[in-house]
Scaffold this motif. Sequence first.
Motif, PDB file in Angstrom:
ATOM      1  N   GLU A  80      31.088  28.710  65.050  1.00  0.00           N
ATOM      2  CA  GLU A  80      31.118  29.497  63.809  1.00  0.00           C
ATOM      3  C   GLU A  80      32.383  30.340  63.671  1.00  0.00           C
TER       4      GLU A  80
ATOM      5  N   VAL B  82      27.926  35.131  65.619  1.00  0.00           N
ATOM      6  CA  VAL B  82      27.410  35.975  64.537  1.00  0.00           C
ATOM      7  C   VAL B  82      26.944  37.351  65.039  1.00  0.00           C
TER       8      VAL B  82
ATOM      9  N   ARG C 248      26.537  25.062  66.387  1.00  0.00           N
ATOM     10  CA  ARG C 248      26.363  26.380  66.995  1.00  0.00           C
ATOM     11  C   ARG C 248      27.383  26.596  68.106  1.00  0.00           C
TER      12      ARG C 248
ATOM     13  N   ARG D 262      28.836  40.948  64.339  1.00  0.00           N
ATOM     14  CA  ARG D 262      28.080  42.031  63.697  1.00  0.00           C
ATOM     15  C   ARG D 262      28.215  43.327  64.502  1.00  0.00           C
TER      16      ARG D 262
ATOM     17  N   TYR E 208      32.196  36.892  57.932  1.00  0.00           N
ATOM     18  CA  TYR E 208      30.823  37.097  58.387  1.00  0.00           C
ATOM     19  C   TYR E 208      29.848  36.234  57.578  1.00  0.00           C
ATOM     20  N   ARG E 209      30.084  36.202  56.275  1.00  0.00           N
ATOM     21  CA  ARG E 209      29.219  35.398  55.401  1.00  0.00           C
ATOM     22  C   ARG E 209      29.266  33.939  55.822  1.00  0.00           C
TER      23      ARG E 209
ATOM     24  N   GLU F 136      23.413  38.846  55.068  1.00  0.00           N
ATOM     25  CA  GLU F 136      22.422  37.997  55.743  1.00  0.00           C
ATOM     26  C   GLU F 136      21.300  37.579  54.787  1.00  0.00           C
TER      27      GLU F 136
ATOM     28  N   MET G 215      30.216  32.627  58.746  1.00  0.00           N
ATOM     29  CA  MET G 215      29.615  32.406  60.070  1.00  0.00           C
ATOM     30  C   MET G 215      28.091  32.398  59.974  1.00  0.00           C
ATOM     31  N   ALA G 216      27.564  33.366  59.245  1.00  0.00           N
ATOM     32  CA  ALA G 216      26.104  33.458  59.126  1.00  0.00           C
ATOM     33  C   ALA G 216      25.551  32.238  58.393  1.00  0.00           C
TER      34      ALA G 216
ATOM     35  N   THR H 204      25.612  29.238  60.873  1.00  0.00           N
ATOM     36  CA  THR H 204      24.525  29.344  61.855  1.00  0.00           C
ATOM     37  C   THR H 204      23.187  29.001  61.212  1.00  0.00           C
TER      38      THR H 204
END
Lengths: 331, 335
Positions: free
Chosen positions: B44, B270, B41, B274, B11-12, B292, B14-15, B18
Amino acid sequence: MNEQTPLTETMTMAAALNSALHLAMDADSKVLLLGEDVADPIGGVLKISKGLSTKYGRDRVRPTPIAESGIIGAAVGLALGGYKPIAEIMFMDFTTVCLDQIVNHAAKLRYMSGGHTAVPLTIRTGVGTRRFGAQHAQNLEAWFMHTPGIKVVVPATAADAKGLLMSCIDDPDPCLFIEHFDLVFTQKDEVPVGEHRVPLGQAAIRRPGDQVTVITYGTQVRTAMAAAQELAEQGISVEVIDLRTLVPLDMDTVLESVEKTRRAVVLHDAHTFCGPGAELAAQITENLWGELLAPVLRLGAGYSPVPFAAGLDFHPTADDVVAAVGQLLGR
Amino acid sequence: MLTTSELQDMYRLMALITATSNRACAEVKAGSLQSAFYPVRGLEGVCAALGVAKQPGDQLVSTYRSLGDALAWGSDLRRVIAEIYGRADGVCGGKGGPMHLHDTSVGYMTSTGIVGSGIPIAVGLGIAAQLDGPNSNGTGRAVVTTFGDGATSIGAFHEGMNMAALWKLPVLFLCQNNQWGEHTPIAEYAGSTDLAGRAASYGMTAVKVDGFDPVATADVLREALERARSDGGPTFVEAMTYRLTGHSGSADYSYMPAEELAAALERDPVPSFRRAMLTSGQISEADLDSIEASVAATVDDAFTFAQASPEVEGHLRYRDVFAEGASLAGMGVRA
């Protein structure tokens, strides 16, 4: 009785190249050869790599698909992976099919990575026969001189073929090594036994003289020497310079000679128009404008594809050189 | 099965991808970044999957759309952004630019601005890995090359795929299929849009996976990399995504079918991830928020660093044309 090792041995350029490859592969297990038909039993279409796959195995002497872009791309990858590949592109014309890998990758990766990715790659390629027609015959060295990041090497003697090839293999940067088919089979001279290296970027004065300098390389060195001999018999003294490498270019030797003779002819198989000689003529003129007794003359191939018909003149001859020297001397 | 910590890492990443991609595009549009930047984009999820699947020692060959790959591979964000700005602190000392990121310190061997050309280079790295054999722990090295669907049309792709299958090389061909070759949709440039099907015909394992699903993609990539490291030969993975922006940082993309783009944005990696984490309860809302916030600060820091990084010094103009010691005098460069 002590066995004496001869210091040199008479051999053809083909044998000298084969010897250089054996020595390089023997000395360093990171040296690899890849290309079409390079493995035994054929050992290369010109037999230059004969015996290598039998001795070092097909992992190190790797016959490839007919895929020049793949061959040079793989060689670039091998170089990035810590190896010292020697890639064979059978005919110089076939470099057109892998120009992207040579020009955009091999030549630029060191620079674009800020020095982090060296590409110690040697590309061996052949040129110099007209029997296959215009797609297997063109001297394209000027294209590669025009690409910063790749060295361009053209031997004229068997000894230089060995010494320059070994230097290319050692070199930390990509080198295009051009083998002239006529020379490969017919050029025979004394070649040092064992490892032999000729530094890249050093021209050789093949014949000293003081009236006109003929600057040339590769197979045209023979033409120049024949012309110089003929002119000597007429009492004209010609200095012949064999550039040996086009990049790096040894302009110091060239300028020193022309400063002395004050007249110069540049001579090559490549097209005259935008050929290597155009660069040489320009640099000589820029540096020695006030010293020159006549404009620098260029002799090379005319502006047409290489003709198949043997009756059509194409490459400069000794007569052309004699005439050019005569013109410079006002005769 | 991915651990909670791995899911958080994904997640980190991907964020971060982005946010960095969006920021770079904004800087290009504002005129404060004079650079051909290619947004990532839509990719990710694939990049995050690559980040958890790779192992130290594996090597990467990427393309010009490489920001996500570079971060997945562990390159330092500050130095990547400084390179995009062409500054002295860049990963290539400012001489590469966004299309030519390299970072050999993490095994990111090269990236190419010529579509498809990285594929034969990865083949060569694969030969090197195969010749080197396993390391002292008995593990081989895998080579990954990433490219878009557009790259599958050029000759270098065919030549490289054939060689990799022929020699059973430890290479993962990761096709980040965003369904656009520059400004042309795949159906308008490919006779068969089944790229995995085409890859299988070379004689290698070929898998199609939903690239908007990072967990599924990570499973496929792990299996492919394990196959490579254990001398099981190459794999082609077609990760299905969709380009969520224009081709380049400032390009118009009004030509993209609105309903197609809207459908793809519904699956934007993302926010989708989530939602999935919240639904499954694998990552708490507080943890997602905290990731985030930390990503936003990291991106700000990297752009501030890059913008403050000095210009490349003039005396470096001719450095690294060749290795030190080669004379450039004959070519008109006097020391």
